[in-house]
Design a protein around this motif. Structure first.
Motif, short mmCIF file in Angstrom:
data_model
loop_
_atom_site.label_atom_id
_atom_site.label_comp_id
_atom_site.label_asym_id
_atom_site.label_seq_id
_atom_site.Cartn_x
_atom_site.Cartn_y
_atom_site.Cartn_z
N HIS A 71 0.88 -1.07 0.15
CA HIS A 71 -0.03 0.03 -0.06
C HIS A 71 1.03 1.43 -0.06
O HIS A 71 0.58 2.26 -0.77
N LYS A 72 2.15 1.27 0.67
CA LYS A 72 3.02 2.29 0.96
C LYS A 72 3.71 2.42 -0.54
O LYS A 72 3.71 3.65 -0.87
N LYS A 113 1.13 4.37 -2.78
CA LYS A 113 0.91 5.62 -2.59
C LYS A 113 2.05 6.46 -3.15
O LYS A 113 1.89 7.43 -3.58
#
Length: 149
Positions: A105-106, A109
């Motif tokens: 997810h990081k 982003k």
């Protein structure tokens, strides 16, 4: 030798004749399993011809023997090409079966941030920011092959 699509079908070279009389072009083989089935048929044909030649009692005559030997030679020559095609298909199937690498997810982003920055900033400013980031964290910008990103 993998036959290209532009190559015309040549019986005994890039077209194998199955025991049921069906002709199959090497490029028409779409799966490794299908190729293996055709290879098994080809092997059976080779063994059958070898047996016929071995147990020939001479009734067929020299013409029959010559034709049988030529058929055996053609079938043996087709085998390596067919094996190569099966190998290509197996590698393609293996690549297709491997899942895409999962990004965290990081990472997603970060990628979204970089894409937005690239859209909003001028190419010169974006390149300058990228270079400054590479100066601060050089290990993050090293590619596996040893070159820079």
């Amino acid at each position: 030798m993998s036959a290209s699509s532009a190559e015309r079908p040549i019986r005994g070279v890039n077209v194998v004749v199955l025991s049921n009389g069906q002709e199959v072009h090497f490029d028409d083989i779409t799966t490794a399993a299908e190729g293996q089935t055709i290879l098994d048929d080809l092997d059976g044909s080779i063994l059958a011809i070898e047996d016929q030649i071995t147990f020939d009692d001479g009734r067929g005559g020299p013409v029959w023997r010559k034709r049988a030997e030529m058929a055996l030679k053609k079938k043996r020559r087709q085998r390596p090409s067919l094996q190569q095609r099966i190998g290509e298909l197996r590698r393609a199937e293996k690549r297709a079966a491997q899942p895409e690498p999962i990004t965290s997810h990081k990472d997603a982003k970060r990628k979204a941030f970089i894409e937005a920055a690239e859209e909003m900033l001028t190419p010169e400013v974006f390149t300058e920011v990228w270079a400054r980031a590479a100066e601060r964290q050089p290990a993050a910008f090293v590619v596996a092959d040893g070159g820079g990103a």
